[in-house]
Design an enzyme around this catalytic site. Structure first.
Site, PDB file in Angstrom:
ATOM      1  N   TYR A 172       0.620  -1.227  -0.296  1.00  0.00           N
ATOM      2  CA  TYR A 172       0.383   0.251   0.420  1.00  0.00           C
ATOM      3  C   TYR A 172       0.791   1.461   0.016  1.00  0.00           C
ATOM      4  CZ  TYR A 172      -3.198   3.540   1.459  1.00  0.00           C
ATOM      5  OH  TYR A 172      -4.144   4.896   0.854  1.00  0.00           O
ATOM      6  N   ARG A 219       1.979   8.459  13.066  1.00  0.00           N
ATOM      7  CA  ARG A 219       1.094   9.705  13.447  1.00  0.00           C
ATOM      8  C   ARG A 219      -0.278  10.404  13.718  1.00  0.00           C
ATOM      9  NH1 ARG A 219       2.369  14.894   9.781  1.00  0.00           N
ATOM     10  NH2 ARG A 219       0.914  13.565   8.743  1.00  0.00           N
ATOM     11  N   ARG A 229     -10.808   4.836   8.078  1.00  0.00           N
ATOM     12  CA  ARG A 229      -9.321   4.672   7.479  1.00  0.00           C
ATOM     13  C   ARG A 229      -8.669   3.597   8.168  1.00  0.00           C
ATOM     14  NH1 ARG A 229      -9.927   9.526   4.918  1.00  0.00           N
ATOM     15  NH2 ARG A 229      -8.867  10.854   7.166  1.00  0.00           N
ATOM     16  N   PHE A 289      15.540  19.414  -1.627  1.00  0.00           N
ATOM     17  CA  PHE A 289      14.276  18.834  -1.725  1.00  0.00           C
ATOM     18  C   PHE A 289      14.303  17.407  -1.013  1.00  0.00           C
ATOM     19  CE2 PHE A 289      12.266  16.215  -4.765  1.00  0.00           C
ATOM     20  CZ  PHE A 289      10.812  16.694  -4.515  1.00  0.00           C
TER      21      PHE A 289
HETATM   22  C1  D61 Z   1      12.081  13.012  -2.311  1.00  0.00           C
HETATM   23  C2  D61 Z   1      10.977  13.796  -1.921  1.00  0.00           C
HETATM   24  C3  D61 Z   1       9.789  13.782  -1.582  1.00  0.00           C
HETATM   25  C4  D61 Z   1       9.187  12.473  -1.535  1.00  0.00           C
HETATM   26  C5  D61 Z   1      10.212  11.882  -1.812  1.00  0.00           C
HETATM   27  C6  D61 Z   1      11.392  11.577  -2.693  1.00  0.00           C
HETATM   28  C7  D61 Z   1       9.462  10.220  -2.229  1.00  0.00           C
HETATM   29  C8  D61 Z   1       8.108   9.972  -1.859  1.00  0.00           C
HETATM   30  C9  D61 Z   1       7.767  11.442  -1.665  1.00  0.00           C
HETATM   31  C10 D61 Z   1       8.144  12.612  -1.613  1.00  0.00           C
HETATM   32  C11 D61 Z   1       5.855  10.976  -1.037  1.00  0.00           C
HETATM   33  C12 D61 Z   1       6.057  10.877   0.346  1.00  0.00           C
HETATM   34  C13 D61 Z   1       4.353  11.418   0.374  1.00  0.00           C
HETATM   35  C14 D61 Z   1       4.566  11.251   1.939  1.00  0.00           C
HETATM   36  C15 D61 Z   1       3.082  12.269   2.157  1.00  0.00           C
HETATM   37  N1  D61 Z   1       1.764  11.593   2.448  1.00  0.00           N
HETATM   38  C16 D61 Z   1       1.178  11.671   1.715  1.00  0.00           C
HETATM   39  O1  D61 Z   1       0.682  13.409   1.033  1.00  0.00           O
HETATM   40  C17 D61 Z   1      -0.576  10.558   1.802  1.00  0.00           C
HETATM   41  O2  D61 Z   1      -0.489  10.267   0.129  1.00  0.00           O
HETATM   42  C18 D61 Z   1       0.278   9.880  -0.706  1.00  0.00           C
HETATM   43  C19 D61 Z   1      -0.836  10.144  -2.219  1.00  0.00           C
HETATM   44  C20 D61 Z   1      -0.462  11.796  -2.501  1.00  0.00           C
HETATM   45  C21 D61 Z   1       0.953  11.783  -3.039  1.00  0.00           C
HETATM   46  C22 D61 Z   1       1.187  13.551  -3.302  1.00  0.00           C
HETATM   47  C23 D61 Z   1       2.857  13.334  -3.523  1.00  0.00           C
HETATM   48  C24 D61 Z   1       3.391  13.799  -1.921  1.00  0.00           C
HETATM   49  C25 D61 Z   1       4.437  14.877  -1.820  1.00  0.00           C
HETATM   50  C26 D61 Z   1       5.189  14.661  -3.201  1.00  0.00           C
HETATM   51  C27 D61 Z   1       4.213  14.703  -4.291  1.00  0.00           C
HETATM   52  C28 D61 Z   1       3.142  13.820  -4.375  1.00  0.00           C
HETATM   53  C29 D61 Z   1       5.281  14.830  -5.189  1.00  0.00           C
HETATM   54  C30 D61 Z   1       6.497  15.694  -5.924  1.00  0.00           C
HETATM   55  C31 D61 Z   1       6.730  15.831  -4.783  1.00  0.00           C
HETATM   56  C32 D61 Z   1       5.807  15.871  -3.692  1.00  0.00           C
HETATM   57  C33 D61 Z   1      -1.216  11.767   2.355  1.00  0.00           C
HETATM   58  O3  D61 Z   1      -2.122  12.439   2.089  1.00  0.00           O
HETATM   59  C34 D61 Z   1      -3.296  12.809   3.584  1.00  0.00           C
HETATM   60  C35 D61 Z   1      -3.059  14.344   3.419  1.00  0.00           C
HETATM   61  O4  D61 Z   1      -2.037  15.384   3.666  1.00  0.00           O
HETATM   62  O5  D61 Z   1      -4.005  14.916   2.860  1.00  0.00           O
HETATM   63  C36 D61 Z   1      -2.791  10.304   2.506  1.00  0.00           C
HETATM   64  O6  D61 Z   1      -3.274  10.045   2.179  1.00  0.00           O
HETATM   65  O7  D61 Z   1      -2.207   9.061   2.880  1.00  0.00           O
HETATM   66 MG    MG Z   2      -4.630   9.037   0.904  1.00  0.00          MG
END
Ligand code: D61
Ligand code: MG
Length: 416
Positions: A172, A219, A229, A289
């Site tokens: 997931y 968290r 959820r 970043f």
């Molecule tokens: C380097 C820098 C940034 C990175 C990385 C490597 C590798 C992975 C990620 C960022 C993604 C990290 C996601 C962690 C935060 N989780 C969420 O936002 C959850 O949603 C996941 C699906 C949407 C992902 C959106 C995303 C996030 C960060 C990014 C990106 C896309 C694109 C580019 C750069 C960074 C979480 O969201 C809840 C909310 O915040 O509303 C969930 O639904 O579980």
């Molecule tokens: Mg989500």
């Protein structure tokens, strides 16, 4: 600002970072000569809690592409997260979102009124316009990741499908966060900022996302439970309770804390890969970043460890001062390794010898120390420097005094 300084009063280096941050020139980003672009960055700043700042500091070549990568996936996630949308509506949208991003004019208004990022989808035509202006190579990467993430989200949104095993948990998190890591690595390599090896290391790229997502899931136990959820795997919580919601019952307090340290230990399993990934990143703007979200995650894990508040309070966060301090310090691998060592030591100190994961967590912390001392010897001097600022000890007290003066100046300017 004033309350942030107060919260950091016993952390002089944070006060200093807050004041520097406050006094730094604020005219850095100006999009007003391009209305469409201004709108995109408006949505980025509205929807992102921590990524807006790091994305806007990226080099121009990648900034718009990564901003749109974020906004597209945030749109997708806003559909996944909304429990008021019925599955007959939700699942087809998740599965076809990679096609939707090519349809000029598409918007979505079926989010519930309380969905925090509702407006992003109401104005999603703006995001699609921006996406279609990107270089085709970036569009292809974004569409491919969107397709895979949407399909994975649809699978886990299906009635009767849950995160049962720890393998499901990894799967997931791969869909919703690991894939972001893979897409970012492809962009870094495609634009020539990083070696082609970065895109090839899908294992390490995946771990970058898993460490962030698992920290969030750990968290957000209470918030997610409230909205029905469940992302903590049954294979873990089932060792401590009959039902996942039983962990909040006061009589299960000890079991709940044990379950929490199991989750913390599970997340810590990705740190070795995170350091190895960051070591590969050579471009300074890509490095910051990538590094900033990771150091914020280990600071968050430290805050979660052995903290029963996870089960009683929503929205527990690290201090604003701590965030600003981490953002300032995360500019090379030695400093990042020092930050990981600092928090690993804090985590270890907080462990309870009666906890079943006491030894596991101790070993994980020891490994971080060992890897960093071996591979990043420069982190030792950085760690000493960080500790001088963190602790209000002998050298810290001088900094404290300076910081309090600086804080007072800032307070005065806040009220002026
Ligand atoms: C380097 C820098 C940034 C990175 C990385 C490597 C590798 C992975 C990620 C960022 C993604 C990290 C996601 C962690 C935060 N989780 C969420 O936002 C959850 O949603 C996941 C699906 C949407 C992902 C959106 C995303 C996030 C960060 C990014 C990106 C896309 C694109 C580019 C750069 C960074 C979480 O969201 C809840 C909310 O915040 O509303 C969930 O639904 O579980
Ligand atoms: Mg989500």
């Amino acid at each position: 600002m004033a309350s942030a300084i107060l919260a950091s009063l016993f952390h002089p280096s944070e006060v200093l970072a807050l004041v520097q941050y406050k006094l730094a020139p604020k005219t850095k980003y100006n999009y007003s000569n391009d209305k469409a672009r201004e709108r995109l960055y408006h949505h980025l700043n509205m929807t992102s809690r921590s990524f807006a700042a790091v994305i806007q500091d990226l080099d121009e070549e990648l900034k718009d592409a990564i901003c749109l990568f974020y906004l597209v996936l945030r749109g997708l996630d806003t559909i996944e997260d909304d429990m008021t949308i019925d599955l007959e509506t939700k699942i087809p949208v998740l599965n076809t979102f990679h096609e939707i991003i090519y349809q000029k004019g598409w918007t979505f208004t079926k989010n519930g009124p309380n969905e925090k990022d509702r407006q992003l989808l109401v104005e999603f035509d703006v995001i699609i316009e921006g996406f279609l202006k990107l270089k085709p190579a970036y569009q292809t990467i974004i569409a491919d990741i969107t397709k895979r993430m949407g399909n994975g989200m649809a699978h886990y949104a299906t009635a009767g499908i849950h995160v049962n095993t720890t393998a499901d948990y990894d799967e997931y998190c791969h869909y919703v966060a690991g894939l972001v890591g893979l897409g970012l690595s492809e962009m870094f390599s495609a634009c020539g900022f990083e070696s082609l090896v970065v895109a090839k290391r899908k294992d390490l790229s995946n771990s970058m996302g898993l460490f962030l997502q698992k920290t969030n899931i750990t968290r957000d136990y209470l918030e997610d439970l409230r909205d029905d959820r469940r992302f903590w795997p049954k294979e873990i919580w089932g060792l401590y309770a009959e039902k996942m919601e039983d962990l909040v019952k006061p009589e299960n307090c000890d079991k709940a804390k044990q379950c929490l340290s199991h989750m913390v230990w599970n997340a810590m399993g990705h740190i070795k890969d995170v350091l190895e990934y960051l070591e590969m990143i050579k471009n300074p703007s890509c490095f910051k970043f990538c590094a900033i979200p990771q150091v914020m995650a280990i600071a968050t894990l430290n805050m979660l460890h052995n903290n029963y508040k996870i089960f009683t309070h929503e929205n527990i966060k690290i201090r604003k001062g701590e965030t600003v301090w981490l953002m300032k310090e995360s500019d090379n691998i030695d400093k990042v390794a020092a930050i990981f060592r600092l928090y690993a030591r804090e985590i270890n100190k907080k462990s309870d010898p009666l906890d079943p994961h006491f030894v596991n967590i101790g070993v994980a912390c020891g490994e971080i120390e060992q890897i960093c001392v071996g591979k990043y010897p420069g982190s030792t001097a950085e760690l000493a420097r960080l500790q001088a600022g963190v602790m209000a000890g002998t050298s810290g007290s001088i900094i404290t005094a300076a910081a309090v003066v600086a804080g007072a100046v800032a307070l005065k300017s806040t009220f002026a």
